[in-house]
Design a protein around this motif. Structure first.
Motif, PDB file in Angstrom:
ATOM      1  N   GLN A 160       0.821  -1.204   0.000  1.00 43.79           N
ATOM      2  CA  GLN A 160       0.000   0.000   0.000  1.00 43.79           C
ATOM      3  C   GLN A 160       0.862   1.263   0.000  1.00 43.79           C
ATOM      4  O   GLN A 160       0.509   2.271  -0.626  1.00 43.79           O
ATOM      5  N   LYS A 161       1.991   1.199   0.706  1.00 47.46           N
ATOM      6  CA  LYS A 161       2.897   2.349   0.718  1.00 47.46           C
ATOM      7  C   LYS A 161       3.367   2.666  -0.701  1.00 47.46           C
ATOM      8  O   LYS A 161       3.352   3.824  -1.139  1.00 47.46           O
ATOM      9  N   ASP A 162       3.779   1.620  -1.435  1.00 46.87           N
ATOM     10  CA  ASP A 162       4.240   1.828  -2.808  1.00 46.87           C
ATOM     11  C   ASP A 162       3.131   2.409  -3.682  1.00 46.87           C
ATOM     12  O   ASP A 162       3.369   3.307  -4.496  1.00 46.87           O
ATOM     13  N   ILE A 163       1.917   1.881  -3.517  1.00 49.70           N
ATOM     14  CA  ILE A 163       0.789   2.350  -4.332  1.00 49.70           C
ATOM     15  C   ILE A 163       0.468   3.813  -4.016  1.00 49.70           C
ATOM     16  O   ILE A 163       0.290   4.636  -4.914  1.00 49.70           O
ATOM     17  N   MET A 164       0.427   4.141  -2.727  1.00 50.23           N
ATOM     18  CA  MET A 164       0.066   5.501  -2.329  1.00 50.23           C
ATOM     19  C   MET A 164       1.117   6.523  -2.759  1.00 50.23           C
ATOM     20  O   MET A 164       0.788   7.612  -3.231  1.00 50.23           O
ATOM     21  N   LEU A 165       2.383   6.161  -2.641  1.00 48.99           N
ATOM     22  CA  LEU A 165       3.428   7.091  -3.046  1.00 48.99           C
ATOM     23  C   LEU A 165       3.489   7.234  -4.562  1.00 48.99           C
ATOM     24  O   LEU A 165       3.719   8.336  -5.081  1.00 48.99           O
ATOM     25  N   ALA A 166       3.268   6.131  -5.274  1.00 47.78           N
ATOM     26  CA  ALA A 166       3.251   6.213  -6.735  1.00 47.78           C
ATOM     27  C   ALA A 166       2.103   7.081  -7.224  1.00 47.78           C
ATOM     28  O   ALA A 166       2.216   7.782  -8.236  1.00 47.78           O
ATOM     29  N   ALA A 167       0.993   7.057  -6.489  1.00 51.92           N
ATOM     30  CA  ALA A 167      -0.173   7.866  -6.854  1.00 51.92           C
ATOM     31  C   ALA A 167      -0.055   9.299  -6.329  1.00 51.92           C
ATOM     32  O   ALA A 167      -0.964  10.101  -6.520  1.00 51.92           O
ATOM     33  N   GLN A 168       1.072   9.600  -5.693  1.00 46.01           N
ATOM     34  CA  GLN A 168       1.336  10.935  -5.142  1.00 46.01           C
ATOM     35  C   GLN A 168       0.249  11.376  -4.167  1.00 46.01           C
ATOM     36  O   GLN A 168      -0.149  12.537  -4.126  1.00 46.01           O
ATOM     37  N   GLU A 169      -0.222  10.414  -3.365  1.00 48.15           N
ATOM     38  CA  GLU A 169      -1.177  10.774  -2.322  1.00 48.15           C
ATOM     39  C   GLU A 169      -0.476  11.644  -1.280  1.00 48.15           C
ATOM     40  O   GLU A 169       0.745  11.576  -1.113  1.00 48.15           O
ATOM     41  N   PRO A 170      -1.225  12.494  -0.600  1.00 50.10           N
ATOM     42  CA  PRO A 170      -0.617  13.486   0.296  1.00 50.10           C
ATOM     43  C   PRO A 170      -0.051  12.897   1.579  1.00 50.10           C
ATOM     44  O   PRO A 170      -0.624  13.020   2.661  1.00 50.10           O
ATOM     45  N   ILE A 171       1.092  12.244   1.471  1.00 53.61           N
ATOM     46  CA  ILE A 171       1.792  11.679   2.614  1.00 53.61           C
ATOM     47  C   ILE A 171       3.035  12.520   2.867  1.00 53.61           C
ATOM     48  O   ILE A 171       3.828  12.756   1.959  1.00 53.61           O
ATOM     49  N   ASP A 172       3.217  12.970   4.092  1.00 54.07           N
ATOM     50  CA  ASP A 172       4.364  13.809   4.440  1.00 54.07           C
ATOM     51  C   ASP A 172       5.491  13.044   5.123  1.00 54.07           C
ATOM     52  O   ASP A 172       6.642  13.486   5.113  1.00 54.07           O
ATOM     53  N   LEU A 173       5.157  11.920   5.737  1.00 57.07           N
ATOM     54  CA  LEU A 173       6.145  11.174   6.501  1.00 57.07           C
ATOM     55  C   LEU A 173       5.704   9.716   6.564  1.00 57.07           C
ATOM     56  O   LEU A 173       4.510   9.434   6.687  1.00 57.07           O
ATOM     57  N   TYR A 174       6.646   8.805   6.463  1.00 55.29           N
ATOM     58  CA  TYR A 174       6.288   7.388   6.591  1.00 55.29           C
ATOM     59  C   TYR A 174       7.440   6.618   7.209  1.00 55.29           C
ATOM     60  O   TYR A 174       8.586   7.057   7.215  1.00 55.29           O
ATOM     61  N   TRP A 175       7.106   5.480   7.726  1.00 63.80           N
ATOM     62  CA  TRP A 175       8.049   4.589   8.396  1.00 63.80           C
ATOM     63  C   TRP A 175       8.457   3.460   7.450  1.00 63.80           C
ATOM     64  O   TRP A 175       7.669   2.982   6.639  1.00 63.80           O
ATOM     65  N   ASP A 176       9.723   3.014   7.582  1.00 64.36           N
ATOM     66  CA  ASP A 176      10.169   1.848   6.824  1.00 64.36           C
ATOM     67  C   ASP A 176      11.386   1.259   7.528  1.00 64.36           C
ATOM     68  O   ASP A 176      11.818   1.751   8.565  1.00 64.36           O
TER      69      ASP A 176
END
Length: 344
Positions: A81-97
């Motif tokens: 889901q992280k890959d999908i959301m970032l590829a879709a340029q959803e408004p995420i400012d910070l994420y964990w990995d």
């Protein structure tokens, strides 16, 4: 998720904090309040939701003038889901990995270069995070992430989180050895036939248990280790520790104490544990607090407790990677995200 936020609840630090969505809204004073959206794996408990909406929200407004929103994704779906959301340029400012995955993250263009942001908004961060730790998230001189924890020693990948309620029902009080683990699995199989055994082969806690020296994972995922006593770098799969881990787990499998899912679906170990039908999973400090809400949703009487095997031995640092916080290249509010990290 609670790993950053456990540190948040005590001084409002966080061991699992992360959340948000990037938008702007009007505050009571008429000034614009920026939103920092944080993507994090796991589920949010009712108490955590209440805390984020009240005490924590007030603290963020008072200290930083921002609103933090958390976006949770189940552990077994998080990376996809992280890959999908970032590829879709959803408004995420910070994420964990995971820090060992940083090179892959950068190659996918999922992380922004943070040098300028750190210089402008990360001065408190630089006071508490040693330079050598920050270098762990540096590629070709550019910083792409913030390691989420620093300590000379930690419980990362070294503990086993068990169903304490079932352990006690089996007439046992604690876990110290591999023999204890095996005995627990045997007793639980007889007394609780509905249970499905361990959720995880816990190979890193077992490695620490069987190793003759401190081993530090240092490269190529889990294939390369450094021996602290011998001062040599080894192929992990050629070490005596790995051979003993393999022998132990093979015995557990042959005796029907391990299921096929433990290896064929290894990355689903946390999801298995959260069903309430399994006995243990690899843990770190605070693991029981991180997953207990999900476990209780399926087993209301469940209690969890984390143990380190062979507790009389030094608590080896066996992982140089750990966790990392990244700001996406497409983050709507990268300044707010860095201010938030600096505040932590």
């Amino acid at each position: 998720m609670k790993r950053l936020l456990i540190l948040t609840a005590a001084v409002i630090m966080a061991t699992g904090l992360l959340g948000g969505c990037s938008s702007k809204g009007e505050s009571k004073e008429g000034t614009k309040t920026q939103t920092v959206t944080i993507l994090y794996p796991g589920d949010e408990s009712d108490r955590m939701s209440e805390f984020m909406s009240n005490e924590f929200a007030e603290k963020m407004k008072e200290d930083l003038g921002i609103k933090v929103e958390m976006v949770y994704t189940p552990w077994d779906q998080y990376w996809e889901q992280k890959d999908i959301m970032l590829a879709a340029q959803e408004p995420i400012d910070l994420y964990w990995d995971g820090l060992p995955d940083l090179a892959t993250i950068v190659n996918k263009k999922q992380a922004a270069v943070l040098n300028d942001l750190i210089d402008k908004y990360g001065q408190n961060l630089l006071k508490v995070l040693p330079e050598e730790q920050l270098k762990g998230a540096t590629i070709n001189g550019e910083v792409y992430g913030i390691p989420s924890a620093y300590a000379p020693s930690s419980g990362m990948f070294q503990m086993v989180c068990v169903r304490q309620d079932i352990l006690e029902a089996c007439g046992m009080t604690e876990i110290k050895t591999t023999e204890d683990l095996k005995l627990f699995a045997e007793k639980a199989k007889k007394l609780y036939p509905e249970m499905k055994g361990p959720a995880d082969p816990i190979f890193k806690p077992l490695t620490r248990y069987f190793a003759d020296e401190q081993l530090t994972w240092c490269a190529n995922e889990d294939a390369v280790v450094y021996g602290d006593t011998t001062n040599k770098v080894y192929d992990y799969y050629e070490t005596d520790a790995f051979k003993k881990v393999a022998q132990y787990n093979r015995q557990m499998y042959n005796e029907g104490l391990y299921s096929d899912d433990l290896t064929t679906k290894y990355n689903e170990r946390d999801s298995r544990m959260q069903t309430g039908l399994y006995l243990w999973v690899e843990g770190s400090l605070g693991k029981e607090n991180e997953v207990i809400s999900s476990v209780k949703a399926n087993a209301p009487d469940a209690r969890l407790k984390s143990y380190i095997l062979k507790p009389e031995e030094p608590r080896y640092i066996i992982a140089t990677g750990g966790e990392v916080l990244c700001i996406p290249q497409t983050a709507p509010n990268p300044e707010g995200a860095m201010k938030f990290i600096d505040w932590l």
